[in-house]
Design an enzyme around this catalytic site. Structure first.
Site, short mmCIF file in Angstrom:
data_model
loop_
_atom_site.label_atom_id
_atom_site.label_comp_id
_atom_site.label_asym_id
_atom_site.label_seq_id
_atom_site.Cartn_x
_atom_site.Cartn_y
_atom_site.Cartn_z
CE LYS A 262 40.73 33.88 53.93
NZ LYS A 262 41.89 32.99 54.14
CB VAL B 265 47.00 31.61 40.48
CG1 VAL B 265 48.03 31.06 39.49
CG2 VAL B 265 46.57 33.02 40.09
O1 O7E Z 1 44.70 27.35 46.16
P1 O7E Z 1 46.09 27.58 46.64
O2 O7E Z 1 46.73 26.34 47.19
O3 O7E Z 1 46.95 28.29 45.63
O4 O7E Z 1 46.00 28.54 47.92
C1 O7E Z 1 45.31 29.75 47.91
C2 O7E Z 1 45.50 30.46 49.23
O5 O7E Z 1 44.73 31.64 49.22
C3 O7E Z 1 45.05 29.67 50.45
O6 O7E Z 1 45.90 30.04 51.52
C4 O7E Z 1 43.65 30.15 50.70
O7 O7E Z 1 43.31 30.06 52.07
C5 O7E Z 1 43.76 31.60 50.26
N1 O7E Z 1 42.52 32.23 49.77
C6 O7E Z 1 41.82 31.68 48.73
O8 O7E Z 1 42.21 30.66 48.17
N2 O7E Z 1 40.67 32.28 48.32
C7 O7E Z 1 40.17 33.42 48.85
O9 O7E Z 1 39.15 33.91 48.42
C8 O7E Z 1 40.90 34.01 49.89
C9 O7E Z 1 42.09 33.44 50.30
C10 O7E Z 1 42.91 34.18 51.19
O10 O7E Z 1 44.04 33.94 51.43
O11 O7E Z 1 42.39 35.27 51.68
C11 O7E Z 1 43.25 36.16 52.14
C12 O7E Z 1 44.30 36.54 51.09
#
Ligand code: O7E
Length: 215
Positions: A62, A172
Protein backbone atom coordinates in the site's frame (compact mmCIF):
# COMPACT_ATOMS: atom_id res chain seq x y z
CA UNK A 1 -2.10 -12.04 -13.97
CA UNK A 2 -3.82 -14.79 -15.87
CA UNK A 3 -7.46 -15.34 -14.89
CA UNK A 4 -8.12 -19.00 -14.13
CA UNK A 5 -9.78 -19.24 -10.73
CA UNK A 6 -10.57 -15.58 -9.87
CA UNK A 7 -9.00 -16.21 -6.46
CA UNK A 8 -6.03 -14.47 -4.83
CA UNK A 9 -4.68 -15.81 -1.55
CA UNK A 10 -3.90 -13.16 1.09
CA UNK A 11 -1.04 -14.91 2.85
CA UNK A 12 -1.00 -12.99 6.13
CA UNK A 13 0.72 -15.65 8.20
CA UNK A 14 3.97 -14.50 9.79
CA UNK A 15 6.37 -17.42 9.40
CA UNK A 16 8.03 -19.03 6.41
CA UNK A 17 7.16 -22.63 7.21
CA UNK A 18 3.42 -22.00 7.44
CA UNK A 19 3.51 -19.66 4.46
CA UNK A 20 5.15 -22.22 2.18
CA UNK A 21 2.96 -25.08 3.45
CA UNK A 22 -0.26 -23.16 2.81
CA UNK A 23 0.92 -21.76 -0.51
CA UNK A 24 1.83 -25.26 -1.70
CA UNK A 25 -1.52 -26.66 -0.60
CA UNK A 26 -3.59 -24.03 -2.41
CA UNK A 27 -1.43 -23.18 -5.41
CA UNK A 28 -3.66 -25.03 -7.88
CA UNK A 29 -6.68 -22.95 -6.81
CA UNK A 30 -5.20 -19.45 -6.73
CA UNK A 31 -4.10 -17.17 -9.58
CA UNK A 32 -1.81 -15.17 -7.34
CA UNK A 33 -0.52 -14.87 -3.77
CA UNK A 34 -0.73 -11.51 -2.01
CA UNK A 35 2.09 -10.89 0.45
CA UNK A 36 2.15 -7.92 2.78
CA UNK A 37 3.71 -6.52 5.91
CA UNK A 38 2.81 -9.43 8.27
CA UNK A 39 4.83 -11.98 6.31
CA UNK A 40 7.60 -9.74 4.95
CA UNK A 41 8.29 -8.15 8.35
CA UNK A 42 8.32 -11.66 9.81
CA UNK A 43 10.55 -13.32 7.24
CA UNK A 44 12.13 -10.68 5.03
CA UNK A 45 11.61 -9.79 1.39
CA UNK A 46 13.33 -13.04 0.31
CA UNK A 47 10.05 -14.87 0.90
CA UNK A 48 8.70 -13.23 -2.26
CA UNK A 49 11.11 -15.18 -4.48
CA UNK A 50 10.25 -18.47 -2.80
CA UNK A 51 6.52 -17.92 -3.20
CA UNK A 52 6.92 -16.70 -6.77
CA UNK A 53 7.99 -20.23 -7.69
CA UNK A 54 4.46 -21.37 -6.78
CA UNK A 55 2.35 -18.48 -8.12
CA UNK A 56 2.73 -14.84 -9.18
CA UNK A 57 3.16 -12.64 -6.10
CA UNK A 58 1.31 -9.36 -5.47
CA UNK A 59 3.29 -7.21 -3.03
CA UNK A 60 0.79 -5.44 -0.81
CA UNK A 61 2.75 -2.55 0.65
CA UNK A 62 0.00 0.00 0.00
CA UNK A 63 2.67 2.39 -1.18
CA UNK A 64 1.86 5.95 -0.08
CA UNK A 65 4.78 8.36 -0.33
CA UNK A 66 6.42 10.99 -2.50
CA UNK A 67 7.27 9.91 -6.07
CA UNK A 68 10.97 9.28 -5.40
CA UNK A 69 10.34 7.09 -2.36
CA UNK A 70 7.58 5.24 -4.21
CA UNK A 71 10.01 4.58 -7.05
CA UNK A 72 12.58 3.11 -4.69
CA UNK A 73 9.98 0.87 -3.04
CA UNK A 74 8.66 -0.39 -6.39
CA UNK A 75 12.16 -1.13 -7.69
CA UNK A 76 12.98 -3.14 -4.55
CA UNK A 77 9.77 -5.11 -4.74
CA UNK A 78 10.05 -5.91 -8.46
CA UNK A 79 13.72 -6.85 -8.08
CA UNK A 80 12.63 -9.23 -5.32
CA UNK A 81 10.45 -11.09 -7.83
CA UNK A 82 6.99 -9.63 -7.25
CA UNK A 83 4.68 -9.58 -10.23
CA UNK A 84 2.59 -6.66 -8.99
CA UNK A 85 2.44 -3.96 -6.36
CA UNK A 86 -0.45 -2.37 -4.50
CA UNK A 87 -0.34 1.36 -4.00
CA UNK A 88 -2.56 3.98 -2.41
CA UNK A 89 -3.92 6.75 -4.60
CA UNK A 90 -4.57 9.51 -2.08
CA UNK A 91 -0.95 10.64 -2.32
CA UNK A 92 -1.76 12.08 -5.74
CA UNK A 93 -1.15 11.60 -9.43
CA UNK A 94 2.60 12.25 -9.39
CA UNK A 95 3.16 9.51 -6.81
CA UNK A 96 1.00 7.06 -8.76
CA UNK A 97 2.73 8.00 -12.02
CA UNK A 98 6.03 7.10 -10.41
CA UNK A 99 4.80 3.58 -9.54
CA UNK A 100 3.26 3.06 -12.98
CA UNK A 101 6.49 4.17 -14.67
CA UNK A 102 8.60 1.66 -12.73
CA UNK A 103 6.01 -1.07 -13.35
CA UNK A 104 6.18 -0.37 -17.09
CA UNK A 105 9.99 -0.54 -17.03
CA UNK A 106 9.81 -3.94 -15.32
CA UNK A 107 6.67 -5.08 -17.21
CA UNK A 108 4.77 -5.59 -13.95
CA UNK A 109 1.34 -4.59 -12.61
CA UNK A 110 0.05 -1.82 -10.34
CA UNK A 111 -3.23 -1.93 -8.40
CA UNK A 112 -4.58 1.18 -6.66
CA UNK A 113 -6.73 1.12 -3.49
CA UNK A 114 -10.05 2.96 -3.94
CA UNK A 115 -12.32 2.32 -0.93
CA UNK A 116 -11.24 -0.11 1.79
CA UNK A 117 -13.37 -3.04 2.93
CA UNK A 118 -13.46 -2.58 6.71
CA UNK A 119 -16.12 -0.40 8.43
CA UNK A 120 -13.67 2.50 8.78
CA UNK A 121 -13.04 2.29 5.03
CA UNK A 122 -16.00 4.60 4.43
CA UNK A 123 -14.82 7.42 6.74
CA UNK A 124 -12.20 8.99 4.51
CA UNK A 125 -12.19 6.86 1.36
CA UNK A 126 -15.90 7.00 0.47
CA UNK A 127 -15.91 10.62 -0.75
CA UNK A 128 -12.76 10.16 -2.86
CA UNK A 129 -13.02 6.54 -4.05
CA UNK A 130 -14.46 7.39 -7.47
CA UNK A 131 -11.89 10.14 -8.04
CA UNK A 132 -9.09 7.74 -7.15
CA UNK A 133 -10.57 5.10 -9.48
CA UNK A 134 -10.67 7.63 -12.34
CA UNK A 135 -7.08 8.65 -11.60
CA UNK A 136 -5.99 5.00 -11.67
CA UNK A 137 -7.55 4.65 -15.13
CA UNK A 138 -6.01 7.91 -16.38
CA UNK A 139 -2.58 6.96 -15.05
CA UNK A 140 -2.58 3.58 -16.79
CA UNK A 141 -2.69 1.39 -13.70
CA UNK A 142 -3.50 -2.29 -14.17
CA UNK A 143 -6.46 -2.17 -11.84
CA UNK A 144 -7.97 -1.11 -8.56
CA UNK A 145 -8.80 -2.60 -5.18
CA UNK A 146 -12.48 -2.32 -4.19
CA UNK A 147 -14.43 -3.77 -1.24
CA UNK A 148 -16.13 -7.18 -1.39
CA UNK A 149 -18.02 -6.12 1.73
CA UNK A 150 -19.90 -3.57 -0.43
CA UNK A 151 -20.65 -5.07 -3.87
CA UNK A 152 -22.65 -1.95 -4.74
CA UNK A 153 -19.42 0.05 -4.48
CA UNK A 154 -17.68 -2.43 -6.78
CA UNK A 155 -20.49 -1.77 -9.27
CA UNK A 156 -20.01 2.02 -8.91
CA UNK A 157 -16.27 1.74 -9.40
CA UNK A 158 -16.62 -0.59 -12.40
CA UNK A 159 -18.79 2.06 -14.08
CA UNK A 160 -15.96 4.57 -13.68
CA UNK A 161 -13.02 2.46 -14.81
CA UNK A 162 -14.82 0.60 -17.62
CA UNK A 163 -13.64 -2.81 -18.77
CA UNK A 164 -9.96 -2.05 -19.35
CA UNK A 165 -8.89 -2.10 -15.70
CA UNK A 166 -9.17 -5.06 -13.35
CA UNK A 167 -10.84 -5.03 -9.96
CA UNK A 168 -9.35 -7.13 -7.17
CA UNK A 169 -11.60 -7.35 -4.15
CA UNK A 170 -10.82 -8.21 -0.51
CA UNK A 171 -13.33 -8.72 2.30
CA UNK A 172 -14.75 -12.17 1.49
CA UNK A 173 -15.43 -14.58 4.36
CA UNK A 174 -13.91 -13.26 7.59
CA UNK A 175 -15.06 -9.71 6.82
CA UNK A 176 -18.52 -10.86 5.75
CA UNK A 177 -18.40 -10.45 1.96
CA UNK A 178 -19.62 -13.09 -0.51
CA UNK A 179 -17.30 -14.18 -3.32
CA UNK A 180 -20.13 -14.88 -5.75
CA UNK A 181 -21.86 -11.55 -5.04
CA UNK A 182 -18.77 -9.45 -5.65
CA UNK A 183 -17.82 -11.30 -8.84
CA UNK A 184 -21.39 -10.70 -10.06
CA UNK A 185 -20.95 -7.03 -9.18
CA UNK A 186 -17.98 -6.75 -11.51
CA UNK A 187 -14.85 -7.83 -9.62
CA UNK A 188 -12.30 -9.90 -11.54
CA UNK A 189 -10.67 -11.53 -8.53
CA UNK A 190 -11.48 -11.93 -4.85
CA UNK A 191 -8.70 -11.72 -2.29
CA UNK A 192 -9.17 -14.17 0.60
CA UNK A 193 -7.00 -14.61 3.67
CA UNK A 194 -8.26 -15.98 6.99
CA UNK A 195 -11.06 -18.15 5.55
CA UNK A 196 -8.33 -20.08 3.73
CA UNK A 197 -5.17 -19.94 5.85
CA UNK A 198 -7.01 -20.50 9.17
CA UNK A 199 -8.95 -23.45 7.78
CA UNK A 200 -8.07 -27.03 8.79
CA UNK A 201 -7.83 -27.68 5.06
CA UNK A 202 -6.76 -24.58 3.14
CA UNK A 203 -7.07 -26.47 -0.16
CA UNK A 204 -10.70 -27.46 0.54
CA UNK A 205 -11.52 -23.91 1.62
CA UNK A 206 -9.99 -22.48 -1.54
CA UNK A 207 -11.78 -25.06 -3.70
CA UNK A 208 -15.14 -24.20 -2.10
CA UNK A 209 -14.65 -20.49 -2.87
CA UNK A 210 -13.74 -21.30 -6.48
CA UNK A 211 -16.83 -23.49 -6.83
CA UNK A 212 -19.02 -20.76 -5.37
CA UNK A 213 -17.76 -18.21 -7.92
CA UNK A 214 -17.89 -20.49 -10.97
CA UNK A 215 -15.40 -18.10 -12.51
O1 O7E B 1 -10.00 -10.59 5.73
P1 O7E B 1 -9.05 -11.57 5.14
O2 O7E B 1 -8.34 -12.38 6.18
O3 O7E B 1 -9.68 -12.40 4.06
O4 O7E B 1 -7.87 -10.74 4.45
C1 O7E B 1 -8.09 -9.72 3.54
C2 O7E B 1 -6.78 -9.22 3.00
O5 O7E B 1 -7.03 -8.13 2.14
C3 O7E B 1 -5.81 -8.70 4.06
O6 O7E B 1 -4.50 -8.97 3.59
C4 O7E B 1 -6.06 -7.22 4.09
O7 O7E B 1 -4.89 -6.50 4.47
C5 O7E B 1 -6.39 -6.95 2.63
N1 O7E B 1 -7.28 -5.80 2.37
C6 O7E B 1 -8.52 -5.71 2.96
O8 O7E B 1 -8.92 -6.60 3.70
N2 O7E B 1 -9.29 -4.62 2.70
C7 O7E B 1 -8.94 -3.62 1.87
O9 O7E B 1 -9.69 -2.69 1.67
C8 O7E B 1 -7.70 -3.72 1.23
C9 O7E B 1 -6.91 -4.84 1.44
C10 O7E B 1 -5.77 -5.01 0.62
O10 O7E B 1 -5.16 -6.01 0.52
O11 O7E B 1 -5.47 -4.01 -0.17
C11 O7E B 1 -4.72 -4.31 -1.22
C12 O7E B 1 -5.33 -5.44 -2.05
Amino acid sequence: MEKKNCLILALDVTDRENALRIANEVSEYVDSIKVGYPLVLGEGLGIVKELAELAPVIADFKVADIPNTDRLICEHVFNAGADAIITHGFTGRDSLDSCVKVAEEYDRDVYVVTEMSHPGGVEFFRPVAETIAQMAADAGATGVVAPATRPERVRDIRKIIGDDLHIISPGVGAQGGSAADVINAGADWVIVGRSIYNSDSPADAAMRICNEMKC
